[in-house]
Design a protein around this motif. Structure first.
Motif, mmCIF file in Angstrom:
data_model
loop_
_atom_site.group_PDB
_atom_site.id
_atom_site.type_symbol
_atom_site.label_atom_id
_atom_site.label_comp_id
_atom_site.label_asym_id
_atom_site.label_seq_id
_atom_site.Cartn_x
_atom_site.Cartn_y
_atom_site.Cartn_z
ATOM 1 N N VAL A 80 -15.638 -9.973 1.479
ATOM 2 C CA VAL A 80 -14.428 -9.766 0.518
ATOM 3 C C VAL A 80 -15.215 -9.263 -0.890
ATOM 4 N N THR A 81 -14.384 -8.303 -1.443
ATOM 5 C CA THR A 81 -14.762 -7.643 -2.574
ATOM 6 C C THR A 81 -14.564 -8.689 -3.707
ATOM 7 N N LYS A 82 -15.085 -8.188 -5.008
ATOM 8 C CA LYS A 82 -14.807 -8.917 -6.107
ATOM 9 C C LYS A 82 -13.650 -7.956 -6.889
ATOM 10 N N LEU A 83 -13.118 -9.011 -7.838
ATOM 11 C CA LEU A 83 -12.057 -8.318 -8.503
ATOM 12 C C LEU A 83 -12.094 -6.889 -8.823
ATOM 13 N N ASP A 84 -13.427 -6.453 -9.344
ATOM 14 C CA ASP A 84 -13.519 -5.345 -9.955
ATOM 15 C C ASP A 84 -14.392 -4.472 -9.322
ATOM 16 N N GLU A 85 -14.429 -4.483 -7.709
ATOM 17 C CA GLU A 85 -15.366 -3.782 -6.820
ATOM 18 C C GLU A 85 -14.464 -2.756 -6.460
ATOM 19 N N TYR A 86 -15.141 -1.447 -6.499
ATOM 20 C CA TYR A 86 -14.403 -0.140 -5.878
ATOM 21 C C TYR A 86 -13.123 -0.205 -6.647
ATOM 22 N N PRO A 87 -13.149 -0.121 -7.906
ATOM 23 C CA PRO A 87 -11.917 0.230 -8.691
ATOM 24 C C PRO A 87 -11.114 1.493 -8.662
ATOM 25 N N TRP A 88 -11.886 2.498 -7.888
ATOM 26 C CA TRP A 88 -11.144 3.792 -7.711
ATOM 27 C C TRP A 88 -10.241 3.610 -6.607
ATOM 28 N N MET A 89 -10.074 2.723 -5.815
ATOM 29 C CA MET A 89 -9.244 2.679 -4.442
ATOM 30 C C MET A 89 -7.696 2.445 -4.634
ATOM 31 N N ALA A 90 -7.100 3.530 -4.167
ATOM 32 C CA ALA A 90 -5.399 3.472 -4.516
ATOM 33 C C ALA A 90 -4.955 3.167 -3.219
ATOM 34 N N LEU A 91 -3.785 2.788 -3.396
ATOM 35 C CA LEU A 91 -2.604 2.779 -2.096
ATOM 36 C C LEU A 91 -1.450 3.706 -2.330
ATOM 37 N N ILE A 92 -1.095 4.491 -1.489
ATOM 38 C CA ILE A 92 -0.234 5.202 -1.358
ATOM 39 C C ILE A 92 1.340 4.861 -0.920
ATOM 40 N N GLU A 93 2.207 4.661 -1.811
ATOM 41 C CA GLU A 93 3.559 4.350 -1.222
ATOM 42 C C GLU A 93 4.410 5.538 -0.875
ATOM 43 N N TYR A 94 5.413 5.053 0.108
ATOM 44 C CA TYR A 94 6.335 6.264 0.455
ATOM 45 C C TYR A 94 7.585 5.897 0.048
ATOM 46 N N ALA A 95 8.727 6.699 0.112
ATOM 47 C CA ALA A 95 10.016 6.278 0.050
ATOM 48 C C ALA A 95 10.852 7.035 1.014
ATOM 49 N N LYS A 96 12.033 6.454 1.514
ATOM 50 C CA LYS A 96 12.765 7.195 2.548
ATOM 51 C C LYS A 96 13.703 7.988 1.619
ATOM 52 N N GLU A 97 14.631 8.927 2.538
ATOM 53 C CA GLU A 97 15.800 9.747 1.642
ATOM 54 C C GLU A 97 16.766 8.828 1.018
ATOM 55 N N ASP A 98 16.841 7.493 1.509
ATOM 56 C CA ASP A 98 17.725 6.875 0.891
ATOM 57 C C ASP A 98 17.362 6.130 -0.324
ATOM 58 N N GLY A 99 16.131 6.513 -0.606
ATOM 59 C CA GLY A 99 15.369 5.644 -2.166
ATOM 60 C C GLY A 99 14.460 4.742 -1.604
ATOM 61 N N ASN A 100 14.768 3.946 -0.504
ATOM 62 C CA ASN A 100 14.162 2.662 -0.196
ATOM 63 C C ASN A 100 12.628 3.117 0.251
ATOM 64 N N SER A 101 11.897 2.232 -0.259
ATOM 65 C CA SER A 101 10.235 2.288 -0.146
ATOM 66 C C SER A 101 9.961 1.762 1.393
ATOM 67 N N THR A 102 8.980 2.366 1.839
ATOM 68 C CA THR A 102 8.435 2.053 3.314
ATOM 69 C C THR A 102 7.204 1.095 3.259
ATOM 70 N N GLY A 103 6.881 1.044 1.955
ATOM 71 C CA GLY A 103 5.734 0.246 1.809
ATOM 72 C C GLY A 103 4.233 1.095 1.387
ATOM 73 N N HIS A 104 3.186 0.362 1.135
ATOM 74 C CA HIS A 104 1.814 1.225 1.314
ATOM 75 C C HIS A 104 1.326 1.692 2.745
ATOM 76 N N ARG A 105 1.221 2.989 3.124
ATOM 77 C CA ARG A 105 0.821 3.513 4.224
ATOM 78 C C ARG A 105 -0.451 4.063 4.474
ATOM 79 N N CYS A 106 -0.817 4.417 3.306
ATOM 80 C CA CYS A 106 -2.174 5.076 3.212
ATOM 81 C C CYS A 106 -3.198 4.647 1.897
ATOM 82 N N SER A 107 -4.532 5.028 2.052
ATOM 83 C CA SER A 107 -5.256 4.911 0.900
ATOM 84 C C SER A 107 -5.678 6.219 0.163
#
Length: 306
Positions: A50-77
């Motif tokens: 389990v990481t610490k709160l500030d461990e690997y602070p460069w990691m990001a989550l990529i969120e996607y949106a559908k054509e209707d504007g609704n989010s599909t959630g985070h599907r990639c890093s």
């Protein structure tokens, strides 16, 4: 996905949760130097998954949106490499459903179910909280011009995401270094121990909303190729392989190495981007495959705008 084989390309996003500068190599762009990137936290506990709160602070989550504007959630890093750019794999851009588009990037995340994130400091028996996570919209994406999503080996599987604004660095949002030193560019990393992190799955069929980590060995490319070639996946020198202790991580997640700035200071560099993995965590002897970032340093520098 390879039909009737135990291999899956991490591009199958809809089934995944978030599926130096150096004297040796002068910088041509505004990339941070070791000391400004790849920070190693002082209270890091080796062997704890389990990481610490500030461990690997460069990691990001990529969120996607559908054509209707609704989010599909985070599907990639992805991985923050300066205050405007996130590095990920090309199939997170070109391997998604046609009705989706990359919408925004989340930085400073630790537990995907809470905001702000808090953890217990066992030494002081107190609760410690991070800053709220930050969501930044995407201005532009650049996919490697030689990437071909139809190839099973996923060569040139790398892409840059330009954020709509500069982000401020904090204890919980900081960039990782690129492997800019000549010694890192020329290394195969065979036999090295490296680290991986993500929110997907760890070990055998377990999952977590909290950012996890693991230490994995780098597997020689010849050994890795001998396994994947049986299923018509032809790996090359632009790939790097590791043990699959960290099972089915997010596409674009980092394979991280440690280098020394001086005798007293270590820093993390990004050696690989998660690209291909066994389709089952139960398969022994099937390495995970990453895009080897050191082969694409020039491409990254050429495609980053000031």
């Amino acid at each position: 996905m390879i039909r009737k084989s135990p291999v899956c390309i991490a591009a199958v996003l809809i089934v995944s949760f978030i599926s130096l500068t150096s004297a040796e190599s002068p910088l041509k762009t505004n990339l941070p130097e070791p000391g400004q990137c790849g920070n190693v936290i002082k209270n890091r506990i080796k062997g704890d998954n389990v990481t610490k709160l500030d461990e690997y602070p460069w990691m990001a989550l990529i969120e996607y949106a559908k054509e209707d504007g609704n989010s599909t959630g985070h599907r990639c890093s992805g991985n923050l490499i300066n205050n405007r750019y996130v590095l990920t794999v090309a199939h997170c851009i070109n391997g998604i459903p046609k009705t989706w588009k990359p919408y925004r990037v989340r930085l400073g995340e630790w537990d995907t179910t809470t905001d702000p994130d808090c953890d217990r400091d066992t030494q002081n028996n107190s609760e410690v909280c991070a800053d709220p996570h930050v969501d930044v919209t995407i201005e532009k994406v650049t996919v490697h011009e030689k990437y071909n999503s139809s190839l099973k080996s996923q060569p040139n599987n790398i892409a840059l995401i330009r954020l709509s604004r500069n982000v401020d660095y904090t204890d919980f949002i900081r960039p990782i270094c690129l492997p800019l030193k000549d010694t890192l560019k020329q290394s195969t990393f065979d036999g090295n121990k490296m680290e991986v992190s993500g929110w997907r799955q760890l070990g055998r069929k377990t999952s977590s909303n909290i950012k996890l980590k693991a230490e994995v060995p780098v597997v020689p490319l010849s050994e890795c190729q001998s396994v994947y070639s049986k299923h018509n996946v032809d790996l090359g020198t632009s790939h790097i392989c590791s043990g699959n202790d960290f099972c089915r991580s997010e596409s674009g997640g980092p394979l991280m190495g440690l280098d020394s700035l001086n005798k007293d200071q270590l820093y993390y560099y990004i050696a690989g981007l998660f690209s291909i993995a066994p389709s089952s965590c139960e398969l022994e002897g099937w390495p995970n495959v990453y895009t080897k970032v050191s082969d694409y340093v020039d491409w990254i520098e050429q495609n980053i705008e000031a």
